[in-house]
Design a protein around this motif. Structure first.
Motif, short mmCIF file in Angstrom:
data_model
loop_
_atom_site.label_atom_id
_atom_site.label_comp_id
_atom_site.label_asym_id
_atom_site.label_seq_id
_atom_site.Cartn_x
_atom_site.Cartn_y
_atom_site.Cartn_z
N PRO A 1 0.86 -1.41 0.04
CA PRO A 1 0.14 0.07 -0.03
C PRO A 1 0.99 1.14 0.14
N ARG A 2 2.06 1.33 0.58
CA ARG A 2 2.96 2.38 0.56
C ARG A 2 3.40 2.58 -0.79
N VAL A 3 3.67 1.75 -1.43
CA VAL A 3 4.25 1.64 -2.79
C VAL A 3 3.32 2.39 -3.67
N ILE A 4 2.14 1.72 -3.49
CA ILE A 4 0.98 2.21 -4.35
C ILE A 4 0.57 3.77 -4.24
N CYS A 5 0.38 4.03 -2.89
CA CYS A 5 0.27 5.37 -2.65
C CYS A 5 1.34 6.51 -3.17
N LEU A 6 2.69 6.09 -3.00
CA LEU A 6 3.80 6.91 -3.67
C LEU A 6 3.59 7.01 -4.93
N VAL A 7 3.56 5.76 -5.80
CA VAL A 7 3.67 5.92 -7.04
C VAL A 7 2.26 6.38 -7.88
N GLY A 8 1.02 6.21 -7.06
CA GLY A 8 -0.16 6.83 -7.45
C GLY A 8 -0.15 8.47 -7.16
N ALA A 9 0.41 8.77 -6.18
CA ALA A 9 0.54 10.26 -6.02
C ALA A 9 1.47 10.88 -7.24
N ALA A 10 2.61 10.20 -7.45
CA ALA A 10 3.52 11.00 -8.58
C ALA A 10 2.77 11.02 -9.81
N LEU A 11 2.03 9.75 -10.07
CA LEU A 11 1.55 9.76 -11.30
C LEU A 11 0.24 10.78 -11.55
N PHE A 12 -0.50 10.95 -10.48
CA PHE A 12 -1.75 11.93 -10.30
C PHE A 12 -1.00 13.20 -10.41
N LEU A 13 0.13 13.58 -9.82
CA LEU A 13 0.71 15.04 -9.90
C LEU A 13 1.20 15.16 -11.59
N ALA A 14 1.68 14.18 -12.20
CA ALA A 14 2.14 14.47 -13.41
C ALA A 14 0.97 14.49 -14.32
N LEU A 15 0.01 13.54 -14.31
CA LEU A 15 -1.02 13.86 -15.05
C LEU A 15 -1.81 15.21 -15.04
N SER A 16 -1.96 15.40 -13.89
CA SER A 16 -2.92 16.62 -13.67
C SER A 16 -1.85 18.02 -14.14
N THR A 17 -0.74 17.89 -13.88
CA THR A 17 0.03 19.00 -14.38
C THR A 17 -0.22 19.18 -16.06
N ILE A 18 -0.11 17.96 -16.69
CA ILE A 18 -0.19 17.91 -18.19
C ILE A 18 -1.75 18.58 -18.41
N ALA A 19 -2.66 17.97 -17.72
CA ALA A 19 -4.06 18.40 -18.08
C ALA A 19 -4.33 19.98 -17.90
N VAL A 20 -3.68 20.43 -16.57
CA VAL A 20 -3.79 21.92 -16.54
C VAL A 20 -3.07 22.77 -17.41
N ARG A 21 -1.92 22.42 -17.77
CA ARG A 21 -1.20 23.17 -18.71
C ARG A 21 -1.96 23.20 -20.23
N HIS A 22 -2.27 22.14 -20.60
CA HIS A 22 -2.88 22.21 -21.91
C HIS A 22 -4.51 22.81 -21.97
N ALA A 23 -4.90 22.73 -20.58
CA ALA A 23 -6.28 23.43 -20.58
C ALA A 23 -5.99 25.03 -20.52
N GLY A 24 -4.99 25.35 -19.95
CA GLY A 24 -4.33 26.83 -20.10
C GLY A 24 -4.25 27.16 -21.32
N ASN A 25 -3.40 26.57 -22.24
CA ASN A 25 -2.84 26.80 -23.45
C ASN A 25 -4.26 26.86 -24.45
#
Length: 215
Positions: A46-70
């Motif tokens: 569960p700790r690995v899932i939390c860390l990997v999931g949080a990092a993946l969420f951060l990366a995907l959300s950053t891409i989504a926000v940046r392209h929405a702004g563009n």
């Protein structure tokens, strides 16, 4: 006139697709990480899932926000001007990244209330220190929404702070200044002075000449 429509639609669609796919993937990842991961669990899984999931969420959300702004910038630029569109893109990015950061910290079980309290205190201190600059920024947002003039307009400004009447053509509008092309050269006027001044189009010399004989 009709050629610009398809070109704008195609560009917006491309940015929208990237933002939609990344945003949907981020939401799915957020739900899976919240249900399967736990940073405080004694088991490593569960700790690995939390860390990997949080990092993946951060990366995907950053891409989504940046392209929405563009995409918002490309939609608004032909309608309100490049400077106004850039301000809106900055606001979308700022608010989006703030939400993404808070959600990521929530996945990692970081006590957000302490961060919010510290951020509020820091914001008050910075607000007092940068009161004039923030006033110009908020005045620029009001000018963006009210739109008393646009880039390229020939305007006259009446303000005691500016020494009377000022004539010029708007050549740029930014977060803190409105840039005018005047008879004395290029002049940058703070947004808060523009908001407090009386602004209107320059008088037509031909119309004034037609009115003089009738006096």
């Amino acid at each position: 006139m009709f050629r610009s429509g398809p070109r704008t639609t195609a560009t917006v669609t491309a940015d929208f697709r990237v933002s939609a796919v990344a945003g949907l993937s981020a939401v799915v990842d957020l739900g899976a990480t919240a249900s399967l991961g736990d940073i405080h669990d004694a088991r490593p899984g569960p700790r690995v899932i939390c860390l990997v999931g949080a990092a993946l969420f951060l990366a995907l959300s950053t891409i989504a926000v940046r392209h929405a702004g563009n995409e918002m910038n490309r939609i608004l630029a032909p309608r309100v001007g490049a400077s106004h569109a850039s301000v809106m893109r900055m606001l979308v990015n700022l608010s989006g990244f703030t939400i993404v950061l808070l959600a990521t910290l929530g996945l990692l079980s970081v006590p957000i209330q302490h961060l919010l309290l510290g951020g509020a205190l820091t914001g008050v201190i910075l607000g007092i220190a940068a009161q004039q600059a923030l006033g110009n920024v908020f005045a620029g947002l009001v000018l963006l929404l009210a739109r008393p003039f646009n880039v390229g307009d020939a305007i006259r400004i009446r303000s005691g702070s500016l020494g009377g009447e000022l004539l010029g053509r708007v050549i740029a509008m930014g977060l803190t200044y409105v840039t005018l092309d005047t008879a004395d050269g290029v002049l940058s006027v703070p947004n808060n002075l523009m908001l407090a001044a009386g602004v209107g189009p320059q008088p037509d010399p031909a119309a004034g000449a037609l009115r003089r004989p009738g006096r």
